[in-house]
Design an enzyme around this catalytic site. Structure first.
Site, PDB file in Angstrom:
ATOM      1  N   SER A 228       0.798  -1.221   0.000  1.00  0.00           N
ATOM      2  CA  SER A 228       0.000   0.000   0.000  1.00  0.00           C
ATOM      3  C   SER A 228       0.835   1.278   0.000  1.00  0.00           C
ATOM      4  CB  SER A 228      -0.962  -0.007   1.182  1.00  0.00           C
ATOM      5  OG  SER A 228      -0.270  -0.210   2.386  1.00  0.00           O
TER       6      SER A 228
ATOM      7  N   HIS B 113      -5.737  -3.251  -2.368  1.00  0.00           N
ATOM      8  CA  HIS B 113      -5.444  -2.378  -3.505  1.00  0.00           C
ATOM      9  C   HIS B 113      -5.413  -3.138  -4.829  1.00  0.00           C
ATOM     10  CE1 HIS B 113      -4.534   1.155  -1.053  1.00  0.00           C
ATOM     11  NE2 HIS B 113      -3.983   0.303  -0.203  1.00  0.00           N
TER      12      HIS B 113
ATOM     13  N   LYS C  10     -12.061   0.639  -1.305  1.00  0.00           N
ATOM     14  CA  LYS C  10     -11.096   1.278  -2.202  1.00  0.00           C
ATOM     15  C   LYS C  10     -11.689   1.334  -3.615  1.00  0.00           C
ATOM     16  CE  LYS C  10      -7.622   0.921   1.139  1.00  0.00           C
ATOM     17  NZ  LYS C  10      -6.803   0.067   1.961  1.00  0.00           N
TER      18      LYS C  10
HETATM   19  C1  LIG Z   1      -6.847  -0.058   3.390  1.00  0.00           C
HETATM   20  C2  LIG Z   1      -6.308  -1.381   3.706  1.00  0.00           C
HETATM   21  C3  LIG Z   1      -6.940  -2.200   4.638  1.00  0.00           C
HETATM   22  C4  LIG Z   1      -8.100  -1.729   5.463  1.00  0.00           C
HETATM   23  O1  LIG Z   1      -9.280  -1.744   4.742  1.00  0.00           O
HETATM   24  P1  LIG Z   1     -10.498  -0.845   5.244  1.00  0.00           P
HETATM   25  O2  LIG Z   1     -11.664  -1.424   4.550  1.00  0.00           O
HETATM   26  O3  LIG Z   1     -10.192   0.543   4.849  1.00  0.00           O
HETATM   27  O4  LIG Z   1     -10.571  -1.020   6.731  1.00  0.00           O
HETATM   28  C5  LIG Z   1      -6.435  -3.467   4.828  1.00  0.00           C
HETATM   29  N1  LIG Z   1      -5.350  -3.893   4.164  1.00  0.00           N
HETATM   30  C6  LIG Z   1      -4.706  -3.129   3.265  1.00  0.00           C
HETATM   31  C7  LIG Z   1      -3.519  -3.666   2.540  1.00  0.00           C
HETATM   32  C8  LIG Z   1      -5.164  -1.844   3.021  1.00  0.00           C
HETATM   33  O5  LIG Z   1      -4.519  -1.065   2.156  1.00  0.00           O
END
Ligand SMILES: *Cc1c(COP(=O)(O)O)cnc(C)c1O
Length: 402
Positions: A178, A206, A238
């Site tokens: 990320s 992602h 996302k």
């Molecule tokens: C954003 C993210 C999460 C968390 O997801 P949310 O739905 O925003 O709580 C978990 N793992 C990774 C790799 C992320 O980038």
């Protein structure tokens, strides 16, 4: 006398680690209003621009009108509604797995699934650059928690040399990292998981909606099929422009998680309006494939532009202020800026000049590895990308000359 909070806050401020929140006054999109001013947004995870898609919004409104604003309880009590199960069927279909289960967020998914899979007698081996929610899930599990350097498969195999001393084992990794935007070597990891009889847990936060010809994620990207060793985590928050997390896998895995994951048990389930938005978003990924095409077109545009800026000597190599582009392979395109203060200053200058990009600092990244983390969306126009690059060139160029 300073209170403990004041002392800590002073400490954060003087280290350049204090966080302030930008206040968005408009709908999410490639341009947002902050302090009454329109700025270009280059840090949203809403990769496909679905958060303000009229059909997604409409689906959410209709579900809220029909089913209300809350599910009223956890899934195991009275919070299991038709939309939860409809979304789970959709996710399984989308991911090509037997089954799926949704959680209240990606974070909650990771806090739930890892302690369900492994405990005291078990082994976790995890990539050094995994997302915080994976790390927290690993810690919470109480399993032996070993870390291998980023994508270092040799070290991973060494750590798995002790596999036989443990009951169960799991390899844990982001699929798309990320903060760097590079992709984990999933085919090799899967082979290792098969060889050492471990699970491979991949966090597709992602990757979902982004990787693969149809946005299915890293399995589609690498032309792999679901496998009993493989467990996929994802989020709706996302590229899907909604909210919530999920696990996709075998029927037995999903039944097991519904019976053991504490964040599934002890948290109120997702509300109808959110579920309906997620369902519609999954449909739109298939219905409007041009979004994914635009996203990758914009990624290429942005990266090529960055390279051109570099070629004009704006961030020369080996200079103290070098700004090399790391190995991004996705819409996450960071430029390394080094120290806290400098990164903050650059982000502030960019903001003043109409580009919103965050100064990513510790503990999100290692000390001295601060960065401006740009993310590109399908909905950015060519002009918006050009404007952003011009501002970057101006501001980093100006910094060099002073
Ligand atoms: C954003 C993210 C999460 C968390 O997801 P949310 O739905 O925003 O709580 C978990 N793992 C990774 C790799 C992320 O980038």
């Amino acid at each position: 006398m300073l209170t403990p909070f004041e002392t800590e806050l002073d400490h954060l401020r003087s280290a350049g680690l204090y966080r302030t929140l930008r206040l968005i006054e408009s709908v999410q999109g490639p341009e947002v209003t902050i302090d009454g001013r329109s700025v270009l947004l280059f840090c949203s995870n809403d990769y496909l621009g679905l958060a303000n898609h009229p059909e997604v919004i409409q689906a959410s409104i209709e579900a809220t009108e029909r089913f209300g604003t809350s599910s009223g309880a956890s899934r195991l009590i009275s919070g299991n509604m038709t939309l939860h199960e409809e979304l789970e069927r959709k996710v399984a279909q989308f991911k090509g797995t037997e089954s799926a289960v949704v959680f209240s967020s990606g974070y909650m998914t990771n806090l739930g699934v890892i302690p369900s899979l492994v405990g005291e007698k078990d082994l976790i081996v995890a990539d050094k650059l995994n997302h915080a929610s994976l790390i927290d899930g690993c810690r919470l599990s109480g399993a032996m928690f070993r870390i291998y350097p980023h994508k270092n498969l040799k070290r991973l195999r060494e750590l798995l040399g002790k596999r036989k001393q443990y009951r169960r084992a799991v390899i844990v990794t982001d699929s798309v990292f990320s903060m760097d935007g590079d992709i984990a070597p999933i085919p090799e990891l899967l082979e290792i998981a098969q060889k050492y009889d471990t699970w491979l847990l991949i966090d597709e936060a992602h990757a979902t909606g982004v990787l693969g010809k149809h946005g299915r994620g890293s399995l589609e990207h690498f032309h792999l099929s679901p496998d009993e060793h493989l467990i996929q985590i994802g989020t709706f928050s996302k590229a899907l422009g909604s909210f919530g997390g999920f696990i996709a896998g075998s029927k037995n895995l999903i039944a097991y998680l519904k019976n053991t994951a504490r964040t599934f048990f002890y948290s109120t389930s997702l509300p109808p309006g959110v579920l309906a938005a997620s369902i519609k978003a999954v449909e739109i990924i298939d219905k409007e494939p041009e979004r994914l095409k635009n996203l990758w077109k914009n990624v290429a545009r942005f990266k090529n532009g960055m390279k051109e800026v570099g070629a004009r000597g704006v961030y020369p190599e080996r200079s103290r202020r070098a700004v090399p582009l790391p190995d991004s392979e996705t819409p996450i395109i960071p430029i390394l800026t080094g120290e806290n203060e400098r990164t903050l200053k650059l982000a502030e200058e960019l903001f003043k000049n109409g580009v919103f990009v965050p100064a990513v600092r510790p503990p999100t990244v290692a000390k001295g590895k601060c960065r401006l983390r740009f993310t590109v969306m399908a909905t950015h126009t060519k002009k918006q990308i050009e404007q952003c690059l011009e501002r970057v060139e101006e501001i980093i160029g100006k910094e060099r000359n002073c």
